[in-house]
Design an enzyme around this catalytic site. Structure first.
Site, PDB file in Angstrom:
ATOM      1  N   SER A 255      31.699  81.133  29.183  1.00  0.00           N
ATOM      2  CA  SER A 255      31.008  80.939  30.455  1.00  0.00           C
ATOM      3  C   SER A 255      30.185  79.656  30.569  1.00  0.00           C
ATOM      4  CB  SER A 255      30.106  82.142  30.754  1.00  0.00           C
ATOM      5  OG  SER A 255      29.066  82.246  29.803  1.00  0.00           O
ATOM      6  N   LYS A 300      21.806  86.415  34.163  1.00  0.00           N
ATOM      7  CA  LYS A 300      21.753  84.963  34.003  1.00  0.00           C
ATOM      8  C   LYS A 300      20.848  84.331  35.057  1.00  0.00           C
ATOM      9  CE  LYS A 300      26.105  84.452  31.559  1.00  0.00           C
ATOM     10  NZ  LYS A 300      27.414  83.798  31.449  1.00  0.00           N
TER      11      LYS A 300
END
Length: 362
Positions: A255, A300
């Site tokens: 990611s 996140k």
């Protein structure tokens, strides 16, 4: 003993018993929570995250932070108390254990898989960044892996460059299987290769390898049918005109690709992509610069905002989920490609933020 005292004592003992039971009883769940963020333009562990040599680089400012998610290990046995706390906590998510570790996957297997994805992510990030800047990147077909007890074991090795099969040039990994399966099981196939040692030496010198070997392998019948196989997995590797190294330990998964690419672009261009702003983000990236979705987007966002981020580059396919719970003070910026992200950063740097692509919860 007065009735009121007896009732309070009984209630206290019951509560203690329930707490003990909650601690002792294990449940098949795992927890995800916001992890640390790392500035791809800065240092980690005492050394620069992005290290570029044999090419002119430029000073950078601000932040381009990659974001992470913490997860409990495969062998961690969560109890009821921890599960309830996780469900009630706003920043954490409790999920079935099999969601993170399917098919009985061990922590060691998961760590290895994440490390492989992280390595591939770094490779794609470098390719996408250099191509975005118009810098040529060469591709080649390699032996990605060799199966144990296969005909190729001991003869071909991971990293060998496959130049040809039976004299026919190989241009893509799929060509290898097509050429091998022209044979019947038991027949010989001839590989023209650059041994991995020579390939790495040439790459280090930024030259094309000149040493080639021819190796003969006897095919065998596939376990899934009658086709001929040699027991290798072919893949793609790239050669770069200068050195680009990504130094970051204890991080896995794909990611961070987008943020690595942006960091490389920023270091190789005279302008500042951030304009000194604190920008974080996430997203996978492929060799062509396409940004893909990731997991744990909510955590996140929280981790980024806690670190000080003002803007968050959000993969298009994560936008709806991300927009449903945005931390105060954080602006989501929707991105589909590396080019999208670079254009948005230019607007942020110039203070022209009114037209930024946004995320909506619908």
């Amino acid at each position: 003993m007065p009735r009121r005292t007896a009732t309070m004592l009984a209630s206290t003992l019951l509560l203690i018993a329930l707490l003990c039971a909650g601690v002792l009883i294990k449940v098949p769940y795992a927890e995800m929570s916001p992890g640390p963020t790392v500035n791809t333009l800065g240092d980690a562990g005492g050394e620069p995250v992005l290290q570029i040599s044999d090419r002119k680089t430029y000073p950078t400012s601000g932040h381009l932070n990659m974001t992470t998610v913490r997860v409990t290990g495969a062998d961690y046995n969560m109890n009821i108390v921890e599960a309830v706390y996780g469900w009630l906590a706003h920043d954490n998510i409790v999920v079935p254990h099999d969601t993170l570790y399917p098919d009985g996957k061990t922590e060691e297997q998961s760590t290895q898989e994440n490390a492989e994805e992280f390595s591939q992510s770094q490779e794609s990030a470098k390719v996408a960044a250099l191509r975005q800047l118009g810098i040529p990147v060469s591709s080649r077909t390699i032996v990605a892996s060799v199966l144990k007890d296969s005909p190729s074991e001991g003869t071909l090795h991971a990293g060998d460059v496959i130049k040809a099969v039976d004299g026919t040039a190989v241009k893509a990994p799929a060509d290898v299987a097509k050429l091998v399966t022209k044979h019947k099981p038991g027949e010989d196939v001839v590989f023209t290769i650059v041994p991995v040692k020579d390939a790495k030496a040439a790459e280090k010198a930024h030259k094309e390898p000149t040493v080639t070997d021819k190796v003969t392998i006897t095919t065998k019948k596939s376990d899934e049918g009658d086709r001929a196989v040699v027991g290798i997995q072919a893949g793609t590797d790239h050669t770069f005109p200068f050195n680009v190294d990504i130094k970051l330990a204890d991080v896995g998964g794909p990611s961070a690709g987008l943020m690595f690419s942006l960091g490389i672009v920023d270091k190789l261009t005279p302008r500042s992509l951030t304009g000194g702003k604190f920008i974080a983000g996430t997203g996978t990236i492929d060799d062509e610069g396409k940004v893909g979705p990731i997991g744990g987007i909510g955590m996140k966002l929280v981790g980024a905002r806690k670190a000080g981020a003002e803007y968050f580059l959000t993969p298009d396919q994560n936008c709806a989920t991300a927009a449903s719970d945005i931390p105060a003070g954080l602006t989501l910026v929707r991105v589909k490609t590396l080019a999208d992200a670079e254009k948005s950063l230019e607007r942020i740097s110039a203070g022209k933020t009114s037209g930024l692509p946004s995320c909506s919860a619908s």
